[in-house]
Write a protein that holds these residues in place. Structure first.
Motif: not given
Length: 120
Positions: A17, A19, A56, A60-63, A84-86, A88
């Protein structure tokens, strides 16, 4: 003194979490760890680095959300999902064999979907 399965498992999750992959590898993974996925059968810390890099790239920017955790003896299971923006990630499941204070085996499975309700 070796840490119990639950201590190693929770430390692994906390470091991820945050990183801190390299610290996680050093503290929680055996050097000869085996990684099994639907399309890979790898061994060693480089296998875990490869898997983390791939995740990753896919998320990217995954929650990440940990849906459920189970521990029994030397075994642990994590059920998870991510947005994420790309893509799920859905139906994520990682299983672990933890012996002598180190992760000896990890399996990873998840599906990727595009959320078409968002403007990507």
């Amino acid at each position: 003194m070796n840490r119990c399965t639950e201590e190693v498992f929770e430390d692994h999750l906390n470091l991820r979490r945050e990183g801190k992959l390299e610290e996680d590898l050093k503290r929680n993974y055996a050097e000869e760890v085996v990684l099994l996925t639907s399309n890979s059968n790898l061994q060693g810390h480089d296998a875990i680095r490869y898997s983390a890099r791939k995740l990753r790239e896919q998320l990217p920017d995954g929650h990440f959300e940990y849906v459920a955790k189970q521990v029994r003896g030397n075994f642990a299971l994590l059920i998870w999902r991510a947005k994420s923006s790309r893509f799920d990630a859905v139906e994520g499941a990682d299983s672990f064999v933890i012996e002598d204070g180190k992760i000896r085996l990890q399996t990873i499975h998840y599906g990727l979907v595009k959320d078409h309700s968002r403007n990507l």
